[in-house]
Scaffold this motif. Structure first.
Motif, PDB file in Angstrom:
ATOM      1  N   THR A   1     -43.228  44.511  -3.113  1.00 56.14           N
ATOM      2  CA  THR A   1     -41.922  44.078  -2.610  1.00 56.14           C
ATOM      3  C   THR A   1     -41.047  43.702  -3.792  1.00 56.14           C
ATOM      4  O   THR A   1     -41.433  43.850  -4.953  1.00 56.14           O
ATOM      5  CB  THR A   1     -42.075  42.891  -1.644  1.00 56.14           C
ATOM      6  OG1 THR A   1     -40.818  42.629  -1.030  1.00 56.14           O
ATOM      7  CG2 THR A   1     -42.554  41.642  -2.370  1.00 56.14           C
ATOM      8  N   THR A   2     -39.867  43.250  -3.513  1.00 57.76           N
ATOM      9  CA  THR A   2     -38.953  42.791  -4.563  1.00 57.76           C
ATOM     10  C   THR A   2     -38.369  41.445  -4.163  1.00 57.76           C
ATOM     11  O   THR A   2     -38.359  41.068  -2.982  1.00 57.76           O
ATOM     12  CB  THR A   2     -37.788  43.782  -4.760  1.00 57.76           C
ATOM     13  OG1 THR A   2     -37.076  43.925  -3.529  1.00 57.76           O
ATOM     14  CG2 THR A   2     -38.306  45.138  -5.216  1.00 57.76           C
TER      15      THR A   2
ATOM     16  N   SER B   1     -32.671  39.158  -7.715  1.00 56.03           N
ATOM     17  CA  SER B   1     -32.407  38.706  -9.082  1.00 56.03           C
ATOM     18  C   SER B   1     -31.030  38.055  -9.147  1.00 56.03           C
ATOM     19  O   SER B   1     -30.045  38.659  -8.711  1.00 56.03           O
ATOM     20  CB  SER B   1     -32.460  39.876 -10.055  1.00 56.03           C
ATOM     21  OG  SER B   1     -33.724  40.490 -10.044  1.00 56.03           O
TER      22      SER B   1
ATOM     23  N   SER C   1     -37.514  41.786 -15.769  1.00 56.74           N
ATOM     24  CA  SER C   1     -37.369  42.340 -14.421  1.00 56.74           C
ATOM     25  C   SER C   1     -38.451  41.801 -13.488  1.00 56.74           C
ATOM     26  O   SER C   1     -39.352  42.518 -13.069  1.00 56.74           O
ATOM     27  CB  SER C   1     -37.454  43.873 -14.475  1.00 56.74           C
ATOM     28  OG  SER C   1     -36.449  44.387 -15.308  1.00 56.74           O
TER      29      SER C   1
ATOM     30  N   ALA D   1     -38.056  41.109 -10.543  1.00 52.51           N
ATOM     31  CA  ALA D   1     -37.702  41.413  -9.168  1.00 52.51           C
ATOM     32  C   ALA D   1     -38.722  42.310  -8.490  1.00 52.51           C
ATOM     33  O   ALA D   1     -38.801  42.333  -7.271  1.00 52.51           O
ATOM     34  CB  ALA D   1     -36.331  42.060  -9.124  1.00 52.51           C
ATOM     35  N   ASN D   2     -39.492  43.052  -9.249  1.00 54.56           N
ATOM     36  CA  ASN D   2     -40.491  43.942  -8.670  1.00 54.56           C
ATOM     37  C   ASN D   2     -41.832  43.226  -8.603  1.00 54.56           C
ATOM     38  O   ASN D   2     -42.402  42.851  -9.632  1.00 54.56           O
ATOM     39  CB  ASN D   2     -40.621  45.214  -9.514  1.00 54.56           C
ATOM     40  CG  ASN D   2     -39.330  46.008  -9.534  1.00 54.56           C
ATOM     41  OD1 ASN D   2     -38.680  46.168  -8.506  1.00 54.56           O
ATOM     42  ND2 ASN D   2     -38.949  46.505 -10.710  1.00 54.56           N
TER      43      ASN D   2
END
Length: 270
Positions: free
Chosen positions: A133-134, A137, A145, A147-148
């Motif tokens: 999921t993410t 940000s 990053s 977010a991943n």
């Protein structure tokens, strides 16, 4: 003479009481009374596990080491969680039972019994998976990053233990040495769950059970029996914690199932 009359009356009354007590001790049905038995056999449990979610801490920035919450990221991330390739439990089993049969007439009885299966079953495995999921940000965040959020899977092992049942048992006395009977009642069991990255958890299931059986007298009091039992267990929420650095906890997953056992054994009819 008066003493003789009183003595005769007392003897007559004693005879009446003795005859009455003897009549009450005569069983309406040969299978009436208490019993205890021990059985061994084979059991199978078929699980049903629903999907849910897994909540983990977002942790620290891979660049600065500071908590991501300091940069506006949420404190937790939620991923979809599911179970797959969950095998059935197939195991040897044993049971201890006791009860009392009430005689309705020479042919029919109605009993009340309780059974307990000591020990735990052999284990079965399945895969517990988390979907990638993410997370959102914050605008202008310069911390890489994060977010991943990757997914993953782990192997989980479960078993069944502390199985018990309380049943009513209507029965048909074929004769003094043979009895066919049914069982209907309440049952419960504990599901134990663990894995390499899964802290041990247990969930108590309850439901209903039914069965069919046959008893055959071997001696005056000893009998042999065979029976088959089926239990259906209602849905319960499953809670578990993964032993990873994010402290992931499972939420909303459900567990239920059904079980069948076949038993043979010996018992004592009092």
């Amino acid at each position: 003479m008066k003493t003789v009359k009183i003595s005769a009356l007392a003897l007559a009354m004693m005879g009446v009481f003795a005859a009455s007590a003897n009549a009450q001790s005569v069983k309406v049905n040969a299978w009436e009374g208490a019993y205890g038995q021990v059985g061994v056999g084979y059991g199978m449990f078929v699980p049903k596990i629903g999907s849910g979610s897994a909540v983990s801490s977002t942790g620290n920035s891979p660049l600065t080491g500071a908590p991501l919450t300091a940069y506006g990221y949420p404190a937790t991330v939620t991923q979809s969680a599911s179970a797959s390739n969950v095998n059935n439990v197939n195991t040897a089993t044993a049971s201890l039972s006791a009860g009392y049969n009430f005689g309705i007439n020479e042919t029919w009885i109605l009993g009340l019994g309780a059974s307990y299966y000591p020990g735990a079953s052999s284990g079965a495995t399945g895969q517990l998976s988390l979907a990638p999921t993410t997370i959102s940000s914050p605008a202008g965040a310069l911390v890489g990053s994060p977010a991943n959020v990757p997914g993953g899977s782990t192997t989980a092992t479960y078993n069944v233990k502390n199985l018990y049942s309380i049943t009513i048992t209507p029965g048909y006395a074929i004769d003094k040495e043979r009895l066919a009977y049914a069982k209907l009642g309440y049952t419960g069991a504990t599901i134990g769950l663990s894995g390499p990255t899964l802290a041990y958890q247990s969930t108590n299931l309850t439901g209903w059970t039914l069965g069919l059986g046959y008893k055959q007298m071997v001696t005056e009091h000893l009998y042999a029996f065979g029976e088959v039992n089926y239990g259906s267990y209602g849905t319960k929420n499953l809670t578990a914690t993964l032993t990873n650095s994010a402290g992931t906890t499972l939420q909303g997953m459900t567990v239920s199932g059904n079980g069948t056992d076949i038993l043979v054994g010996v018992g004592y009819r009092f």
